[in-house]
Motif scaffolding. Sequence first.
Motif, short mmCIF file in Angstrom:
data_model
loop_
_atom_site.label_atom_id
_atom_site.label_comp_id
_atom_site.label_asym_id
_atom_site.label_seq_id
_atom_site.Cartn_x
_atom_site.Cartn_y
_atom_site.Cartn_z
N ASP A 1 24.28 67.60 -35.99
CA ASP A 1 22.99 67.10 -35.48
C ASP A 1 21.94 68.21 -35.48
N LEU A 2 22.36 69.42 -35.12
CA LEU A 2 21.43 70.56 -35.13
C LEU A 2 20.91 70.81 -36.55
N VAL A 3 21.82 70.78 -37.52
CA VAL A 3 21.43 71.00 -38.91
C VAL A 3 20.48 69.89 -39.36
N LYS A 4 20.83 68.65 -39.03
CA LYS A 4 20.02 67.51 -39.49
C LYS A 4 18.63 67.49 -38.84
N VAL B 1 12.62 68.14 -39.04
CA VAL B 1 11.67 67.75 -37.98
C VAL B 1 11.22 68.99 -37.21
N LEU B 2 12.17 69.88 -36.92
CA LEU B 2 11.80 71.14 -36.24
C LEU B 2 10.82 71.93 -37.10
N GLY B 3 11.05 71.89 -38.42
CA GLY B 3 10.17 72.62 -39.33
C GLY B 3 8.75 72.08 -39.29
N VAL B 4 8.63 70.75 -39.24
CA VAL B 4 7.30 70.14 -39.18
C VAL B 4 6.61 70.56 -37.88
N MET C 1 16.17 56.72 -50.05
CA MET C 1 15.86 56.87 -48.62
C MET C 1 17.11 57.11 -47.76
N THR C 2 18.28 57.34 -48.38
CA THR C 2 19.40 57.84 -47.58
C THR C 2 19.15 59.34 -47.39
N GLY C 3 20.02 59.98 -46.61
CA GLY C 3 19.79 61.39 -46.30
C GLY C 3 19.21 61.47 -44.90
#
Length: 324
Positions: free
Chosen positions: A130-133, A137-140, A169-171
Amino acid sequence: GESPEEKRYEKASKNYFLAIAAVKEVANKVSQGMVGVRKSRRIAQNIVDMIREDATLMIGLTTLKGYDDYLYSHSVNVALLATCLGRHIELSDLSLEHLTICGLFHDLGKVDVPKDVLLKHEGLTDNEWDLVKAHPVLGVKKILMLNTNHSLRSRIILGPFEHHLNLDMTGYPGTMFIGHLSLIGKILHIADVYEGLTAETIYRPKALTPGEALLKMWDEAGKSYDKILLKRFIHMMGIYPIGSIVELSDKSIGLVMDYPDESERTLPLVLRLVNDEKGGWQRGDLIYLADRVVKDGSDYLTVIRGITPAKLGINPAEYFLQLK
């Protein structure tokens, strides 16, 4: 005095290391509040100029893996590969500059992910995954904190947000409000995956050769990657991309330095590497395979296969940068 060739390599490597320093500085400062992107924009403009002058050399530089901190060299390599692809499809200079900045900053969110999690790669717990995924969003969020004008900020948010989303749109991150990827997102995704597959990092010694990576990606074309863009990327890189270590038909080892004929990316200029028996590889002669006739008029040379540089303990970038 220096030859024009040496000046070219020197200028390219200087800009490469400046770019790494810039990504590092932004990564380290952005969490403590505002950081400007003026310097990064200037470096992005330099990169666009250098790719216009000599895309070949810039692709060669991307073989510089794991210099300093993998996160930073990875970001610069992705910026170079993405921008080369952008130029290949004839994007405007301004779009290329935005693309470069997106590449440099696409992984800013990883700064907040603990090192040991980033380096694990295998067997992550659900929490760690979850942290990696969360990193796009953290980057934005980090890009939103950058001190720059609104119009630039809005142009460099989408690509980093999308760089782990597939064409279907998977990923991740899972999202309802985007129906399809932006052009920059599609380009970054290709550059990011290719860079990751070919990077030999301490924690992933089983990197693929450039040719293997492109084949693997082609299997996913139309699902993970935009088919037309991937086709152009493969065409741009060649079967044995610049910076590949190859075995020639006379059993010697060479490094693909260039494809002198832009239109015909099949016959490379190869620098023969000679094993000095002390574990090092010395520069041998430069052979242009299109000339094809070996000095004594016997057999002409061809490339037999690509070899992972780590197997031979070779760092291709050293031969481009002529680092002593």
